[in-house]
Design a protein around this motif. Structure first.
Motif, PDB file in Angstrom:
ATOM      1  N   GLU A 248       0.635  -1.334   0.089  1.00 27.77           N
ATOM      2  CA  GLU A 248      -0.064  -0.056  -0.061  1.00 27.77           C
ATOM      3  C   GLU A 248       0.911   1.325  -0.096  1.00 27.77           C
ATOM      4  N   LEU A 249       1.749   1.364   0.968  1.00 27.32           N
ATOM      5  CA  LEU A 249       2.753   2.380   0.815  1.00 27.32           C
ATOM      6  C   LEU A 249       3.526   2.518  -0.435  1.00 27.32           C
ATOM      7  N   ASP A 250       3.993   1.679  -1.071  1.00 29.67           N
ATOM      8  CA  ASP A 250       4.558   1.616  -2.248  1.00 29.67           C
ATOM      9  C   ASP A 250       3.639   2.283  -3.493  1.00 29.67           C
ATOM     10  N   LYS A 251       2.418   1.991  -3.351  1.00 30.97           N
ATOM     11  CA  LYS A 251       1.428   2.498  -4.314  1.00 30.97           C
ATOM     12  C   LYS A 251       1.287   4.087  -4.043  1.00 30.97           C
ATOM     13  N   LEU A 252       1.108   4.511  -2.800  1.00 28.67           N
ATOM     14  CA  LEU A 252       0.842   5.794  -2.285  1.00 28.67           C
ATOM     15  C   LEU A 252       1.922   6.462  -2.721  1.00 28.67           C
ATOM     16  N   PHE A 253       3.125   6.103  -2.389  1.00 27.19           N
ATOM     17  CA  PHE A 253       4.467   6.709  -2.738  1.00 27.19           C
ATOM     18  C   PHE A 253       4.387   6.904  -4.184  1.00 27.19           C
ATOM     19  N   ASP A 254       3.935   6.138  -5.009  1.00 34.42           N
ATOM     20  CA  ASP A 254       4.273   6.053  -6.506  1.00 34.42           C
ATOM     21  C   ASP A 254       3.525   7.351  -7.253  1.00 34.42           C
ATOM     22  N   LYS A 255       2.536   8.033  -6.151  1.00 36.96           N
ATOM     23  CA  LYS A 255       1.833   9.231  -6.963  1.00 36.96           C
ATOM     24  C   LYS A 255       2.917  10.277  -7.250  1.00 36.96           C
ATOM     25  N   TYR A 256       3.986  10.082  -6.453  1.00 30.99           N
ATOM     26  CA  TYR A 256       4.894  11.076  -6.833  1.00 30.99           C
ATOM     27  C   TYR A 256       5.792  10.668  -8.003  1.00 30.99           C
ATOM     28  N   GLN A 257       5.757  11.533  -9.147  1.00 26.77           N
ATOM     29  CA  GLN A 257       6.611  10.800 -10.169  1.00 26.77           C
ATOM     30  C   GLN A 257       6.902  12.140 -10.831  1.00 26.77           C
ATOM     31  N   ASP A 271      10.656   4.282  -6.460  1.00 22.81           N
ATOM     32  CA  ASP A 271      12.288   4.192  -6.131  1.00 22.81           C
ATOM     33  C   ASP A 271      12.503   3.581  -4.679  1.00 22.81           C
ATOM     34  N   LEU A 272      11.764   4.085  -3.989  1.00 22.28           N
ATOM     35  CA  LEU A 272      12.013   3.929  -2.412  1.00 22.28           C
ATOM     36  C   LEU A 272      11.945   2.319  -2.309  1.00 22.28           C
ATOM     37  N   PHE A 273      10.806   1.765  -2.550  1.00 23.75           N
ATOM     38  CA  PHE A 273      10.728   0.316  -2.233  1.00 23.75           C
ATOM     39  C   PHE A 273      11.316  -0.589  -3.534  1.00 23.75           C
ATOM     40  N   ASP A 274      11.615  -0.059  -4.498  1.00 20.05           N
ATOM     41  CA  ASP A 274      12.627  -0.681  -5.471  1.00 20.05           C
ATOM     42  C   ASP A 274      13.860  -1.447  -4.636  1.00 20.05           C
ATOM     43  N   SER A 275      14.081  -0.704  -3.700  1.00 21.87           N
ATOM     44  CA  SER A 275      15.213  -1.000  -2.835  1.00 21.87           C
ATOM     45  C   SER A 275      14.926  -2.219  -1.683  1.00 21.87           C
ATOM     46  N   GLN A 276      15.482  -3.382  -2.039  1.00 22.93           N
ATOM     47  CA  GLN A 276      15.376  -4.174  -1.082  1.00 22.93           C
ATOM     48  C   GLN A 276      15.599  -4.043   0.428  1.00 22.93           C
ATOM     49  N   PRO A 277      16.984  -3.051   0.619  1.00 23.68           N
ATOM     50  CA  PRO A 277      17.342  -2.664   2.088  1.00 23.68           C
ATOM     51  C   PRO A 277      16.176  -1.885   2.675  1.00 23.68           C
ATOM     52  N   ALA A 278      15.591  -1.087   1.747  1.00 24.04           N
ATOM     53  CA  ALA A 278      14.405  -0.231   2.291  1.00 24.04           C
ATOM     54  C   ALA A 278      13.173  -1.167   2.660  1.00 24.04           C
ATOM     55  N   ARG A 279      12.974  -2.158   1.857  1.00 28.06           N
ATOM     56  CA  ARG A 279      11.867  -3.081   2.304  1.00 28.06           C
ATOM     57  C   ARG A 279      12.228  -4.030   3.680  1.00 28.06           C
ATOM     58  N   ILE A 280      13.260  -4.098   3.767  1.00 25.60           N
ATOM     59  CA  ILE A 280      13.992  -4.795   4.652  1.00 25.60           C
ATOM     60  C   ILE A 280      13.876  -3.935   6.095  1.00 25.60           C
ATOM     61  N   GLY A 281      14.158  -2.865   6.049  1.00 27.08           N
ATOM     62  CA  GLY A 281      14.164  -1.841   7.076  1.00 27.08           C
ATOM     63  C   GLY A 281      12.705  -1.722   7.636  1.00 27.08           C
ATOM     64  N   PHE A 282      11.776  -1.600   6.568  1.00 24.74           N
ATOM     65  CA  PHE A 282      10.519  -1.557   6.994  1.00 24.74           C
ATOM     66  C   PHE A 282       9.867  -2.583   7.817  1.00 24.74           C
TER      67      PHE A 282
END
Length: 381
Positions: A248-257, A271-282
């Protein structure tokens, strides 16, 4: 045939006797998929494993009785007894089976019958471990597995990976799973590679952003941490909800393009959750808040209270983001600060990024998702 119910994890153990030929027909699909998961190592090829298999082959030719091979099946059952077993067994498809204890024995059997067809009609014991969800299978492996060649934690979890992925597809509608082996890459928000989801499952269970499976002692502690988590019957369902939040966050953040994105690491919301380290951190940040640090034992009541707080806080956060326009999402994410701070010149970039994003999302969770921007998160490292 013998049937016992495991009341601890609400599973059934069915001990049966099959001919070698019947067994190999049943597990053909699982074996081709290396034990029932995509991408798992197949039969071990270490010198120790090869010596063990050679000994097995000699023993089989001499008429030995192998320890029972354990097959894992995820199937919801209200009741299982001797009368209902024949019909239930018919509903177990080869594709739904995972070999959770006996990959080396299966390899030995396949090698033996290529040279000694008489063994096709020999009898072997097979235990079906039938669980209503993957938690039961994982608990069976981690706590009770007595295989001859020890597996590390990741490989044990990967054995029931296919069942986990199937449950994710059915229960987590906010994400789309990209299967291993598919040429398809993540092109839109909410898409995640299947092999990366297993890592999220591991870090959620261990409550660590980094898992060291190379050091045997470290892996044993990690394994105990995971057992403590998976002992909770709701553990997997909570993880699936966390995955849903991630999608859900991934899609909401995707509003910013951006129409003409700059040449930075993070340019658009996706781009934020394109990163596996970011997903892991969350995922790790929420796991710590709900389950506590490794070595800390929360009661189930405390865990439920922590989880209820996460759900309530995230629900408010989601509604706030839904009301934001593109420009407001841009300001909230503050990728300018993130791009300046994420640069790491030393060798262990992966470890640095995992710790960076864990600390970032730890701040967001500790602040009850009420921060006006992500700036304090990016500056937490």
């Amino acid at each position: 045939m013998n049937i016992l119910k495991d009341k601890r994890v609400n599973c059934y153990s069915v001990m049966t006797e099959l001919t070698v030929g019947e067994y190999l027909d049943i597990i053909n699909s699982a074996y081709k998929n290396r034990g029932g998961i995509e991408g798992q190592r197949d039969a071990l090829k270490t010198s120790t494993a090869i010596r063990i298999r050679k000994r097995m082959i000699q023993d089989l030719n001499a008429g030995t009785v192998l320890p029972p091979i354990v097959l894992g099946v995820v199937m919801a059952l209200e009741k299982l007894d001797e009368n209902s077993w024949p019909e239930i067994r018919k509903k177990i498809t080869p594709e739904s089976i995972s070999i959770i204890d006996g990959m080396q024995r299966t390899t030995a059997l396949l090698e033996v019958i290529n040279h000694n067809q008489n063994l096709v009609n020999s009898s072997i014991r097979v235990e079906y471990w039938i669980a209503s969800n993957t938690n039961g299978l994982i608990y069976r492996m981690l706590v009770l597995n007595t295989g001859q060649v020890p597996w590390n934690l990741r490989r044990q979890i990967e054995t029931v990976f296919r069942s986990i992925i199937q449950e994710i597809k059915e229960q987590v509608t906010a994400i789309e799973v990209l299967e291993i082996g598919e040429s398809k890459r993540r092109v839109k928000a909410g898409q995640f590679q299947a092999d990366q989801l297993i890592e999220l499952y591991l870090v959620f269970g261990t409550r660590k952003e980094k898992i060291d499976t190379k050091e045997r002692l470290a892996d044993e502690f990690t394994k105990q941490d995971f057992i403590e988590s998976v002992a909770d019957k709701d553990f997997t369902n909570i993880f699936y909800d966390v995955l849903s939040y991630l999608g859900e966050l991934d899609k909401l953040f995707d509003k910013y393009q951006q129409n003409n994105p700059e040449k930075n690491r993070f340019n658009t919301g996706k781009d934020l959750f394109d990163s596996q380290p970011a997903r892991i951190g969350f995922v790790t940040a929420i796991a710590l808040k709900v389950l506590g640090r490794p070595g800390v034992h929360y009661t189930l009541k405390e865990e439920r209270s922590n989880w209820d707080n996460i759900k309530n806080n995230f629900d408010k956060f989601r509604k706030r983001l839904q009301a934001m326009k593109k420009e407001e999402i841009e300001d909230f994410l503050d990728f300018k600060t993130l791009n300046e701070l994420i640069v790491q010149k030393s060798g262990k970039v992966g470890d640095f990024e995992r710790e960076f994003f864990f600390k970032a999302f730890h701040v967001l969770v500790e602040e009850n998702f009420e921060l006006p921007t992500m700036t304090p998160c990016w500056r937490a490292y």
